[in-house]
Design a protein around this motif. Structure first.
Motif, short mmCIF file in Angstrom:
data_model
loop_
_atom_site.label_atom_id
_atom_site.label_comp_id
_atom_site.label_asym_id
_atom_site.label_seq_id
_atom_site.Cartn_x
_atom_site.Cartn_y
_atom_site.Cartn_z
N UNK A 1 0.79 -1.23 0.00
CA UNK A 1 0.00 0.00 0.00
C UNK A 1 0.82 1.28 0.00
N UNK A 2 1.86 1.35 0.81
CA UNK A 2 2.69 2.55 0.90
C UNK A 2 3.96 2.46 0.05
N UNK A 3 4.13 1.35 -0.62
CA UNK A 3 5.35 1.11 -1.38
C UNK A 3 5.07 1.38 -2.86
N UNK A 4 5.76 2.39 -3.41
CA UNK A 4 5.52 2.73 -4.81
C UNK A 4 6.83 3.16 -5.47
N UNK A 5 6.88 3.06 -6.79
CA UNK A 5 8.09 3.47 -7.51
C UNK A 5 8.52 4.88 -7.12
N UNK A 6 9.84 5.05 -7.06
CA UNK A 6 10.41 6.33 -6.67
C UNK A 6 10.94 6.32 -5.24
N UNK A 7 10.52 5.37 -4.43
CA UNK A 7 10.98 5.26 -3.05
C UNK A 7 12.49 5.06 -3.04
N UNK A 8 13.19 5.75 -2.15
CA UNK A 8 14.65 5.66 -2.12
C UNK A 8 15.16 5.20 -0.75
N UNK A 9 16.38 4.67 -0.76
CA UNK A 9 17.04 4.25 0.47
C UNK A 9 18.54 4.45 0.34
N UNK A 10 19.23 4.52 1.48
CA UNK A 10 20.68 4.67 1.47
C UNK A 10 21.30 3.83 2.58
N UNK A 11 22.56 3.52 2.41
CA UNK A 11 23.35 2.82 3.42
C UNK A 11 24.81 3.22 3.20
N UNK A 12 25.59 3.25 4.28
CA UNK A 12 26.99 3.65 4.19
C UNK A 12 27.88 2.67 4.93
N UNK A 13 29.13 2.63 4.51
CA UNK A 13 30.12 1.79 5.19
C UNK A 13 31.50 2.41 5.03
N UNK A 14 32.32 2.22 6.03
CA UNK A 14 33.73 2.59 5.93
C UNK A 14 34.48 1.34 5.52
N UNK A 15 35.39 1.47 4.58
CA UNK A 15 36.18 0.33 4.14
C UNK A 15 37.23 0.04 5.22
N UNK A 16 37.22 -1.20 5.72
CA UNK A 16 38.17 -1.62 6.75
C UNK A 16 38.66 -3.03 6.43
#
Length: 132
Positions: A5-20
Motif C-alpha cells: 500500500x505505501x510502497x511505490x516506484x520512486x521510493x529511495x534508500x541509502x546505506x553507508x560503510x567505511x572500508x576496513x
C-alpha cells in the motif's frame, strides 16, 4: 490487507560503510587486493533497498533479496567510505525491482539492479527450518 500500500516506484534508500580490514576482497576471499570487496558492495546495495521498504510493511513481513545484477567499476581503498543508494523502479505483486548505485568520495564505484521479494517472516523461517 495490502502488502504494498505505501510502497511505490520512486521510493529511495541509502546505506553507508567505511572500508576496513573486515570488508576487503582479501577478507571475503573474493580477491587478493586490499580494497572494498564486491560482495561487501552488493550487501551495502541490498541494505539500501531493504531500508527503504521494510519499515513500510505490515508487522510480521519483511523482504528477502532474490536477484542482483551489478558491475563493480572502481576500487575503494581501506579508510574510504562507500555510500549505496537505491530507487524503487517497479512493484509487481510482491516482487520489487530497484536501481542501485554505490559511490565513494571520488566517483561512482558500482551500479545495477536488485530484486527483493516480500515474505511473511514466520512462514519463510519455517520453510528454512524444514531443511535441517
Amino acid at each position: 490487507m495490502s502488502l504494498t500500500g505505501q510502497i511505490s516506484p520512486g521510493l529511495t534508500g541509502t546505506a553507508q560503510a567505511e572500508v576496513n580490514e573486515g570488508n576487503t576482497a582479501i577478507a571475503y576471499g573474493s580477491g587478493d587486493i586490499n580494497v572494498f570487496a564486491t560482495p561487501a558492495m552488493i550487501g551495502l546495495m541490498e541494505k539500501a533497498a531493504l531500508s527503504s521498504v521494510d519499515p513500510l510493511l505490515p508487522r510480521g513481513y519483511t523482504t528477502v533479496g532474490i536477484k542482483v545484477e551489478v558491475e563493480h567499476i572502481a576500487a575503494t581503498p581501506v579508510g574510504g567510505r562507500v555510500r549505496a543508494q537505491s530507487r524503487l523502479l517497479e512493484v509487481d505483486g510482491r516482487r520489487l525491482l530497484f536501481e542501485v548505485e554505490a559511490y565513494d568520495e571520488m566517483e561512482l564505484v558500482g551500479r545495477g539492479t536488485h530484486q527483493r521479494f516480500i515474505v511473511r517472516a514466520d512462514s519463510f523461517l519455517q520453510r528454512v527450518a524444514a531443511k535441517k
